[in-house]
Every structure is written in structure tokens, then in C-alpha cells.
Design a protein around this motif. Structure first.
Motif, PDB file in Angstrom:
ATOM      1  N   UNK A   1      -6.443   4.725   0.002  1.00  0.00           N
ATOM      2  CA  UNK A   1      -5.358   4.439   1.140  1.00  0.00           C
ATOM      3  C   UNK A   1      -5.526   5.427   2.125  1.00  0.00           C
ATOM      4  N   UNK A   2      -4.867   5.031   3.411  1.00  0.00           N
ATOM      5  CA  UNK A   2      -5.011   5.870   4.598  1.00  0.00           C
ATOM      6  C   UNK A   2      -3.945   7.102   4.177  1.00  0.00           C
TER       7      UNK A   2
ATOM      8  N   UNK B   1       5.973   5.270   6.303  1.00  0.00           N
ATOM      9  CA  UNK B   1       5.190   4.920   5.169  1.00  0.00           C
ATOM     10  C   UNK B   1       4.333   3.455   5.639  1.00  0.00           C
ATOM     11  N   UNK B   2       3.387   3.541   4.845  1.00  0.00           N
ATOM     12  CA  UNK B   2       2.420   1.897   4.803  1.00  0.00           C
ATOM     13  C   UNK B   2       2.511   1.413   3.713  1.00  0.00           C
ATOM     14  N   UNK B   3       2.735  -0.026   3.933  1.00  0.00           N
ATOM     15  CA  UNK B   3       2.719  -0.959   2.942  1.00  0.00           C
ATOM     16  C   UNK B   3       1.432  -1.810   3.003  1.00  0.00           C
ATOM     17  N   UNK B   4       0.765  -1.813   2.176  1.00  0.00           N
ATOM     18  CA  UNK B   4      -0.499  -2.760   2.060  1.00  0.00           C
ATOM     19  C   UNK B   4      -0.364  -3.941   1.421  1.00  0.00           C
ATOM     20  N   UNK B   5      -0.493  -5.013   2.203  1.00  0.00           N
ATOM     21  CA  UNK B   5      -0.492  -6.511   1.531  1.00  0.00           C
ATOM     22  C   UNK B   5      -1.427  -6.911   0.710  1.00  0.00           C
ATOM     23  N   UNK B   6      -2.593  -6.217   0.802  1.00  0.00           N
ATOM     24  CA  UNK B   6      -3.742  -6.333  -0.161  1.00  0.00           C
ATOM     25  C   UNK B   6      -4.127  -4.934  -0.799  1.00  0.00           C
TER      26      UNK B   6
ATOM     27  N   UNK C   1     -20.649  -1.514   4.893  1.00  0.00           N
ATOM     28  CA  UNK C   1     -19.729  -2.483   4.597  1.00  0.00           C
ATOM     29  C   UNK C   1     -18.292  -2.057   5.466  1.00  0.00           C
ATOM     30  N   UNK C   2     -17.677  -3.433   5.838  1.00  0.00           N
ATOM     31  CA  UNK C   2     -16.135  -3.200   6.487  1.00  0.00           C
ATOM     32  C   UNK C   2     -15.326  -4.018   5.447  1.00  0.00           C
ATOM     33  N   UNK C   3     -14.178  -3.352   5.302  1.00  0.00           N
ATOM     34  CA  UNK C   3     -12.790  -4.078   4.639  1.00  0.00           C
ATOM     35  C   UNK C   3     -11.661  -3.802   5.549  1.00  0.00           C
ATOM     36  N   UNK C   4     -10.947  -4.907   5.593  1.00  0.00           N
ATOM     37  CA  UNK C   4      -9.785  -4.845   6.472  1.00  0.00           C
ATOM     38  C   UNK C   4      -8.569  -5.428   5.878  1.00  0.00           C
ATOM     39  N   UNK C   5      -7.198  -4.837   5.695  1.00  0.00           N
ATOM     40  CA  UNK C   5      -6.346  -5.464   5.081  1.00  0.00           C
ATOM     41  C   UNK C   5      -5.012  -5.398   6.148  1.00  0.00           C
ATOM     42  N   UNK C   6      -4.114  -6.441   5.896  1.00  0.00           N
ATOM     43  CA  UNK C   6      -2.935  -6.337   6.771  1.00  0.00           C
ATOM     44  C   UNK C   6      -1.976  -5.099   6.174  1.00  0.00           C
ATOM     45  N   UNK C   7      -1.111  -4.534   7.067  1.00  0.00           N
ATOM     46  CA  UNK C   7      -0.030  -3.491   6.503  1.00  0.00           C
ATOM     47  C   UNK C   7       1.002  -3.753   7.417  1.00  0.00           C
ATOM     48  N   UNK C   8       2.117  -3.121   6.943  1.00  0.00           N
ATOM     49  CA  UNK C   8       3.487  -2.848   7.550  1.00  0.00           C
ATOM     50  C   UNK C   8       3.656  -1.576   7.811  1.00  0.00           C
ATOM     51  N   UNK C   9       4.597  -0.950   8.737  1.00  0.00           N
ATOM     52  CA  UNK C   9       4.765   0.387   8.647  1.00  0.00           C
ATOM     53  C   UNK C   9       6.303   0.510   8.726  1.00  0.00           C
ATOM     54  N   UNK C  10       6.974   1.090   8.029  1.00  0.00           N
ATOM     55  CA  UNK C  10       8.388   1.423   8.205  1.00  0.00           C
ATOM     56  C   UNK C  10       8.700   2.606   7.330  1.00  0.00           C
ATOM     57  N   UNK C  11       9.638   3.723   7.912  1.00  0.00           N
ATOM     58  CA  UNK C  11      10.046   4.963   7.509  1.00  0.00           C
ATOM     59  C   UNK C  11       8.888   5.723   7.317  1.00  0.00           C
TER      60      UNK C  11
ATOM     61  N   UNK D   1       3.483  -4.078  12.373  1.00  0.00           N
ATOM     62  CA  UNK D   1       2.560  -4.356  11.768  1.00  0.00           C
ATOM     63  C   UNK D   1       1.603  -3.966  12.176  1.00  0.00           C
ATOM     64  N   UNK D   2       0.150  -4.287  11.210  1.00  0.00           N
ATOM     65  CA  UNK D   2      -1.031  -3.644  11.863  1.00  0.00           C
ATOM     66  C   UNK D   2      -2.165  -4.051  10.829  1.00  0.00           C
ATOM     67  N   UNK D   3      -3.221  -3.356  10.910  1.00  0.00           N
ATOM     68  CA  UNK D   3      -4.310  -3.357   9.921  1.00  0.00           C
ATOM     69  C   UNK D   3      -4.934  -1.994   9.657  1.00  0.00           C
ATOM     70  N   UNK D   4      -5.457  -2.010   8.443  1.00  0.00           N
ATOM     71  CA  UNK D   4      -6.258  -0.963   7.843  1.00  0.00           C
ATOM     72  C   UNK D   4      -7.508  -1.216   7.581  1.00  0.00           C
TER      73      UNK D   4
END
Length: 227
Positions: A130-131, A120-125, A108-118, A98-101
Motif C-alpha cells: 500500500x502507499x 487515510x486511503x481506502x482501497x477498493x481492491x 508491469x503496471x497495476x492500478x486500483x480505485x481508492x477513496x481518501x478521507x481523514x 476519489x482517485x487511483x493508486x
């Protein structure tokens, strides 16, 4: 028996003569392992950055022994101020990872939680853009670093900081790929730095620089103590 002894004596004397000539000319018998574009000292110093070089060499990243992973892309028109920054921070000891993007742009700053698997990044918001996963999962073979000439080495006994700075280049496949990706002008040069800091941080950074545009790319791994 005398003839055999004579041959052995000649071999010993020949070996001594070879070592003497080697010492006089400033090279060692094991220097065949050192590339022609390195001194022995540069070659040995470069080897201290093997953790990040080995990590970049992996097609699929192995986070064993790695506490966290950081990846970053920044854009600037001058060296002193970044216009846009995109950051990924991953806690690689978690399962799933898990982590953050984070995006910094226009004050301005924006931050969202992410997960990383295989890889690939999955964004929770929802957050755009995208990165770039090609940057996050970048693969660079050791041969690339070997092809570069070394410009400077830095090491501080007080702070434990060290850097290996390569000479800028504009001929490699990596340069051509990144120049096209970021639509850089013809006067662009690519610079690479390997770094180490206390707390077991190993860093790899790229700077694509032209007269009017700069792109910064950086990756860092933080090893567990004792790794």
C-alpha cells in the motif's frame, strides 16, 4: 521654535545620509525581512512558491481551491531508469475524494480505485504494498525551507516553468528520518526542489541520492483557475 526646527532639519539630513549609505552598500532599509542566507531576489522568488509551502505546512490537508493532488515515490539504482514507482492521483473536487493508486514494477503496471478521507486511503481492491500515508500526508514547516541554502533558480518566460533548487543537505531531521525509512547508505544526500508549471501546478520534490541507490519523492497540487 528655532531649536525645534534645528532638530527636525538634523533628523531629515540624518535620514538622507542613512539612505545614501544604504544605496552605496547595496542594501535596502526593508532588507531586515530577508534571511542572511538569501539575496533579495532569491527571497522574492521563493515567495512565488507559497501555495505548495503552505500546503505542506498543514497538519490536516485543506483542499479548498485545489483541483487535484498527486503524490509519488520512486526507487532507482541509476538516475536514468526507475525500478519501482508508486503513484497516488486524487480528484480533490469530489466528495468523498476519489482517485487511483498505481504501481509500476518489473515492467508491469497495476492500478486500483481508492477513496481518501481523514488522511487515510481506502482501497477498493487488494494491492500491495500500500502507499505510504506518511508521504501522502507529509508535513514540512516553512522553517525547513528557510534553513536551506539556495543553489539555483530557474524561470522560463516561454514555458512558464520555474524551479527553485536548494543545496543538498544531510543534517536535518527530515534527512535523518527518510534515510532511516529507506535504509539509505552513509554517503546519501538529500536535495529539494520547488517547481511551478503552467495550468497552476505547484510541485515539491525530494531526491535521496547515494552512489548505488536513489529515492524520489514528489507531491503536486493543481489549483483551480484564479486561485
Amino acid at each position: 521654535m528655532k531649536k525645534t526646527t534645528k532638530y527636525i532639519l538634523f533628523a531629515i539630513l540624518g535620514g538622507i545620509a542613512l539612505m545614501t549609505v544604504a544605496a552605496m552598500n547595496g542594501w535596502r532599509l526593508d532588507d531586515h525581512t530577508v534571511p542572511k542566507n538569501r539575496t533579495r531576489e532569491q527571497y522574492d522568488f521563493e515567495g512565488t512558491f507559497n501555495p505548495i509551502v503552505n500546503f505542506l505546512n498543514q497538519e490536516k490537508k485543506d483542499f479548498t481551491g485545489i483541483k487535484s493532488y498527486y503524490s509519488y515515490v520512486g526507487f532507482a539504482s541509476t538516475p536514468r531508469e526507475l525500478d519501482e514507482v508508486y503513484r497516488i492521483n486524487l480528484d480533490t473536487e469530489q466528495s468523498p475524494i476519489v482517485g487511483t493508486y498505481e504501481i509500476e514494477k518489473g515492467g508491469e503496471k497495476q492500478k486500483v480505485p481508492i477513496t481518501y478521507s481523514n488522511q487515510q486511503i481506502t482501497y477498493e481492491e487488494e494491492l500491495t504494498p500500500q502507499f505510504d500515508e506518511d508521504i501522502l500526508n507529509m508535513v514540512l514547516k516553512p522553517e525547513y525551507f528557510e534553513s536551506l541554502d539556495i543553489q539555483q533558480t530557474r524561470k522560463s518566460a516561454e514555458t512558464e516553468l520555474s524551479q527553485l533548487i536548494y543545496k543538498p543537505e544531510n543534517q536535518s531531521d527530515l534527512f535523518k528520518k527518510l534515510k532511516k525509512k529507506y535504509e539509505m547508505p552513509s554517503d546519501t544526500k538529500l536535495s529539494v526542489i520547488l517547481g511551478y508549471a503552467h495550468y497552476n501546478e505547484y510541485n515539491f520534490s525530494i531526491t535521496l541520492k547515494s552512489k548505488d541507490k536513489i529515492v524520489y519523492i514528489s507531491s503536486s497540487i493543481y489549483l483551480n483557475k484564479g486561485e
